[in-house]
Design an enzyme around this catalytic site. Structure first.
Site, PDB file in Angstrom:
ATOM      1  CD  GLU A 103      41.616  83.576   6.790  1.00  0.00           C
ATOM      2  OE1 GLU A 103      40.665  84.337   6.329  1.00  0.00           O
ATOM      3  OE2 GLU A 103      41.359  82.618   7.643  1.00  0.00           O
ATOM      4  CG  ASP A 144      66.153  53.679 -14.645  1.00  0.00           C
ATOM      5  OD1 ASP A 144      65.555  52.816 -15.423  1.00  0.00           O
ATOM      6  OD2 ASP A 144      66.954  53.066 -13.735  1.00  0.00           O
ATOM      7  CD  GLU A 204      35.051  81.308  11.730  1.00  0.00           C
ATOM      8  OE1 GLU A 204      35.481  81.902  10.550  1.00  0.00           O
ATOM      9  OE2 GLU A 204      36.042  80.727  12.447  1.00  0.00           O
ATOM     10  CB  THR A 254      41.746  78.991  17.747  1.00  0.00           C
ATOM     11  OG1 THR A 254      41.668  80.085  18.525  1.00  0.00           O
ATOM     12  CG2 THR A 254      41.209  77.914  18.700  1.00  0.00           C
ATOM     13  CG  ASN A 271      39.179  81.555  10.294  1.00  0.00           C
ATOM     14  OD1 ASN A 271      38.669  81.028  10.950  1.00  0.00           O
ATOM     15  ND2 ASN A 271      38.923  82.288   9.114  1.00  0.00           N
ATOM     16  CG  ASP A 280      65.879  49.244 -13.750  1.00  0.00           C
ATOM     17  OD1 ASP A 280      65.564  48.577 -14.625  1.00  0.00           O
ATOM     18  OD2 ASP A 280      67.298  49.530 -13.432  1.00  0.00           O
ATOM     19  CG  ASN A 283      37.013  78.253   8.082  1.00  0.00           C
ATOM     20  OD1 ASN A 283      37.565  77.843   9.023  1.00  0.00           O
ATOM     21  ND2 ASN A 283      37.736  79.217   7.051  1.00  0.00           N
ATOM     22  CB  ILE A 337      39.302  82.392   3.244  1.00  0.00           C
ATOM     23  CG1 ILE A 337      38.599  82.942   2.076  1.00  0.00           C
ATOM     24  CG2 ILE A 337      40.847  82.041   2.861  1.00  0.00           C
ATOM     25  CD1 ILE A 337      39.123  84.259   1.280  1.00  0.00           C
ATOM     26  CG  ASP A 392      69.909  51.076 -10.620  1.00  0.00           C
ATOM     27  OD1 ASP A 392      69.675  51.162 -11.687  1.00  0.00           O
ATOM     28  OD2 ASP A 392      70.435  50.266 -10.208  1.00  0.00           O
TER      29      ASP A 392
END
Length: 905
Positions: free
Chosen positions: A290, A647, A712, A740, A737, A332, A709, A288, A643
């Site tokens: 994080e 719209d 890891e 760093t 995670n 428009d 990840n 994950i 405008d």
């Protein structure tokens, strides 16, 4: 006594007497008792609203994301595994992400409040034959509204008496010019913009006066129907939110899968279930990213600031990226493609055609001859021109004012009159010319008679002169002479055909033709008989609401970027087509579809045809909403600009609604995701460019995080299979995670653009955050990170103990991240050819990362928390050498991409 009819009745098709009878009303108004009874039955003449989102709703909105669900899961797993500190760290990330998101979206949508602010606070009505001024909320169906110049119309009403009544309906219909009103019944089905015997709630009376019987109040009015559509129009998730939700789901499934795999492998190898649960939690935490939600919020928040510097204010943070995904811009016309300022662009006088430079109500510009030379009186060829300019200046009740702050010219009065005043100065008349003439009398403009006249005494003139301007046919028919080369000559069939041909030429260019003539009279009052016969026809003006030059360039740039431009306007088809051609949206002969045609087209047919239609004219707010939905049904990412009040529903429904900051109504602004401060269509292209850069950066951020990840995860699985101790503790994994990663990916998310992103085609709407190229990079580089970290871990397992080996693995993994950050700046450009100072934030971030890593390794309290030990200079050299391998492997992948001719994605 009968109840008033419902608003389903086509009131414009009935005579005034029939309307009064249907509503059980009369010309001298309702009685006070009857008005009170109707108010009690129908309720106040007000727009019903819904309560906007509160603080709690905004907080919950930030938490509704698969990425956030992953953070909750990571915190829960950490608590279950007995790591409360890890859970606290993840909780802080959740708080940071929520604070960033809520702070950017604190401005709740207040569309209905803005609509209410437009409503007339007071109304002038007839009650028992007496004029009363009452709160607009007390107006009921059957009331007689008394309308005068400067009033806001208090409810929808059928006109029963008029005296030169003109209404500004531009915010409701998109039509630039004011609309003259009449009492005559209309035949057939008539679009709202053409209902000349109706007045609408919140529109403004610009000229004349009149009386109208109220046919609808509150939510039954045209503005009420828009309010209802704004309420019911659902704001879909932005493309970025959809892509991140899909990515979060995939990451969540992957995390569960990897954790389960680790747990099963451990049990099969005979490890205790409790120990394997710890391994499984570590695997899940590794999978994950994080820091991703917080990093995305920071990158989008900085993108908001970048766009603000480019005159685009973003109200909804995920919309920062949406324009980068846009495949269609529905624009428009009035105030967006055009200036919403009538301009005289051509003139015909004395048998000669002239062109006019300059735009809007500014008197800066010139009148040019057919040879392109500036012309101002003094020769026979310009005599007719000077006479025409004089008529335009004197038969005129408008004034021009210069806003020194905005350097912008504004008109007080009729826009057409403002345009004629501006061209009079361009042609050489002094700004104070009108002060030299004495206004004796006037005949106000009337939609019935289609002209205005002023009786004036000019200096050195032998007597009064009547100056008349109005519809071309009306002025020509009233003329028996024509000014040609400075002489009054009898109107011959040849001269008449020449004038008619000039008017036709202007009409073919979608110019609105206004003609002028004069007559010398010996009178002290302006009489219609003098204005309707015996005139000297002088010439005519061709007026239009011109395209903005910057909008023309922006349209071309958008088309080059692969974005379709579709004009959706309430104006007439001929005018819309001409503006679209001038703006480069269509070429000659292309299809223009009207609102009447849309009424007989099913939603399915519209979805099939909408891709090939570039201009929609004479459309209502409901039509605009249908067009946006039809495009979205085809899978397009739709940006809608506008405008006006009309719209608002489409702005709310579009993937991104873009409103105008200067000319835009508050309703449009509050219904939009982004506001253009300068009303410049070209700013949209700047925002598109910024959005594409942001999304490219977010892709690189995601690739960077997932590479680390996955590395890891492979590290943990490999260690388990090889029966090795865990190379990293859970705290180390969270540090990598969050900390760093954080100091690296935030600068990566702010990487400046490397090339012309507008030269690329829009991303396919269904394309996810990661394409095959990004996935290939992740799949190739993650094993390099995992294997390198594991090798350094194994190499240092020995007498110095497991903590030393884990510290080496920890530092090696961090070194991999530093080198990977530099490599990730571009998908194709070599690190060795890029300017190292091109992203100073990244240099600073890596510098901070180095200091933090030194702290984690050497500071005694950190050593206790992380389980680290001191490393030698040789250890650092080894960790950096191993970590750098990911950069060289990525250089090979970049070289392959360059040889294949692939650019940045």
């Amino acid at each position: 006594m009968t109840e008033p009819a419902t608003n389903q009745q086509l009131w414009y098709a009935l005579s005034p007497e029939a309307v009064l009878e249907q509503l059980d009303s009369r010309r001298d108004g309702l009685s006070a008792q009857e008005a009170a009874r109707r108010l009690a039955v129908a309720g106040p003449n007000a727009l019903q609203g819904v309560e906007g989102p509160g603080l709690l709703s905004l907080v919950l909105k930030q938490l509704r994301s698969p990425l956030i669900y992953m953070l909750f899961a990571a915190a829960a797993l950490s608590l279950a595994a007995g790591h409360p500190i890890d859970a606290v760290v993840v909780g802080l990330v959740l708080v940071l992400n929520t604070v960033i998101g809520v702070s950017q979206e604190w401005r709740a949508e207040r569309s209905l409040e803005a609509l209410r602010s437009m409503a007339a606070p007071r109304a002038r009505v007839l009650r028992d034959g007496t004029v009363e001024i009452i709160p607009a909320a007390d107006v009921v169906r059957g009331d007689i509204l008394m309308l005068e110049t400067g009033d806001l119309v208090g409810a929808d009403a059928r006109v029963i008496d008029v005296s030169d009544l003109r209404i500004d309906e531009s915010a409701l219909t998109g039509e630039s010019d004011t609309v003259g009103k009449s009492v005559d019944a209309l035949e057939g089905t008539v679009q709202l913009a053409d209902q000349r015997n109706m007045v609408r709630m919140t529109t403004a009376v610009t000229d004349g006066r009149g009386r109208a019987v109220v046919v609808a109040t509150g939510m039954e009015t045209s503005i009420g129907e828009i309010a209802h559509e704004v309420q019911s129009a659902e704001s879909d998730l932005t493309p970025l939110q959809k892509r991140l939700a899909s990515l979060g789901t995939l990451i969540g499934i992957g995390a569960i899968g990897f954790a389960t795999l680790v747990f099963v492998i451990g049990l099969l190898r005979g490890f205790p279930a409790v120990q394997m649960l710890t391994y499984a939690v570590a695997a899940a935490v590794s999978a994950i990213p994080e820091g991703l939600p917080a990093v995305i919020s920071v990158v989008l928040a900085v993108g908001v600031q970048r766009m603000a510097r480019r005159n685009a204010i973003v109200r909804n943070m995920p919309a920062v990226e949406t324009l980068g995904s846009t495949t269609v811009i529905c624009s428009d016309k009035t105030g967006t493609i055009t200036r919403n300022e009538m301009t005289a662009s051509r003139m015909w006088a004395g048998g000669t055609t002239f062109t006019v430079t300059g735009e809007g109500f500014s008197p800066r510009g010139a009148v040019l001859s057919e040879q392109g030379e500036p012309v101002a009186g003094g020769n026979d060829g310009a005599t007719g021109l000077i006479q025409l300019l004089t008529i335009g200046a004197l038969a005129n009740n408008a004034t021009l004012e210069h806003d020194e702050v905005e350097d912008r010219w504004r008109v007080e009065g009729n826009p057409t009159d403002g345009a004629l005043l501006a061209v009079s100065e361009k042609g050489g008349l002094a700004p104070d010319f009108r002060e030299c003439a004495e206004r004796i009398d006037e005949i106000p403009f009337s939609s019935r008679f289609k002209y205005m006249a002023s009786l004036d005494r000019l200096p050195h003139a032998p007597g009064p002169r009547m100056h008349v301007k109005g519809a071309f046919e009306r002025i020509l028919d009233a003329s028996d002479r024509m000014l040609v080369e400075g002489r009054e000559v009898v109107v011959t069939p040849e001269l008449r055909r020449a004038a008619e041909q000039a008017a036709e030429d202007m009409a073919e260019q979608a110019l609105r033709v206004v003609a002028g003539g004069y007559r010398d009279v010996d009178a002290s009052e302006a009489e219609r008989g003098d204005a309707e016969s015996g005139l000297v026809f002088v010439g005519m003006w061709g007026l239009l609401d011109p395209p903005r030059p910057e909008a023309v360039a922006a349209v071309a740039a958008a088309q080059k970027a692969g974005i379709q431009i579709k004009m959706i306007t309430g104006d007439h088809a001929v005018t819309a087509a001409a503006i679209a051609r001038n703006a480069g949206i269509i070429s000659h002969g292309e299809e223009v579809v009207t609102g009447a045609e849309l009424d007989v087209t099913s939603d399915e047919e519209l979805a099939d045809r909408v891709g090939g239609i570039a201009v929609f004219a004479r459309v209502s707010p409901t039509h605009k909403l249908r067009i946006v939905k039809a495009l979205q049904k085809r899978g397009e990412v739709v940006a809608m600009t506008g405008d006006g009040v009309n719209d608002a529903p489409a702005l709310k429904r579009a993937d991104i609604g873009v409103s105008m900051g200067i000319t835009g109504t508050e309703v449009a602004k509050e219904s939009s995701d982004m506001i253009l401060v300068d009303d410049d269509f070209a700013t949209i292209l700047a925002a598109v460019e910024e959005g594409r850069v942001i999304f490219g950066n977010l892709r690189r951020v995601v690739m960077f995080l997932l590479t680390t990840n996955l590395g890891e995860i492979l590290l943990i699985i490999a260690a388990l299979i090889l029966d090795l101790p865990l190379p990293l503790t859970a705290v180390m994994i969270l540090w990598v995670n969050l900390v760093t990663d954080g100091v690296s990916v935030v600068p990566l998310g702010l990487e400046p653009r490397h090339d012309d992103v507008l030269s690329r085609k829009p991303r396919p709407p269904a394309e996810g955050v990661l394409t095959r190229r990004y996935v290939t990079r992740i799949v190739v580089l993650a094993p390099v990170i995992g294997a390198g970290t594991l090798a350094n871990f194994v190499a240092h397992l020995g007498p110095e103990g497991q903590l030393y080996a884990q510290t080496m693995a920890f530092t090696t993994l961090v070194a991999f991240e530093w080198f990977r950050a530099f490599s990730t700046r571009s998908l194709t450009k070599s690190v060795f050819t890029q300017n190292p100072f091109g992203n100073r934030l990244l240099l600073g971030g890596i510098g901070i990362g180095v200091v933090l890593q030194l702290t984690a390794v050497y500071w005694p309290p950190a050593q206790v928390a992380f389980g680290t030990v001191n490393l030698s200079a040789r250890d650092w050299a080894v960790a950096l050498a191993v970590g750098s391998t990911v950069l060289f492997v990525d250089e090979i992948l970049k070289l392959v991409d360059r040889l294949r001719g692939r650019g940045e994605a």
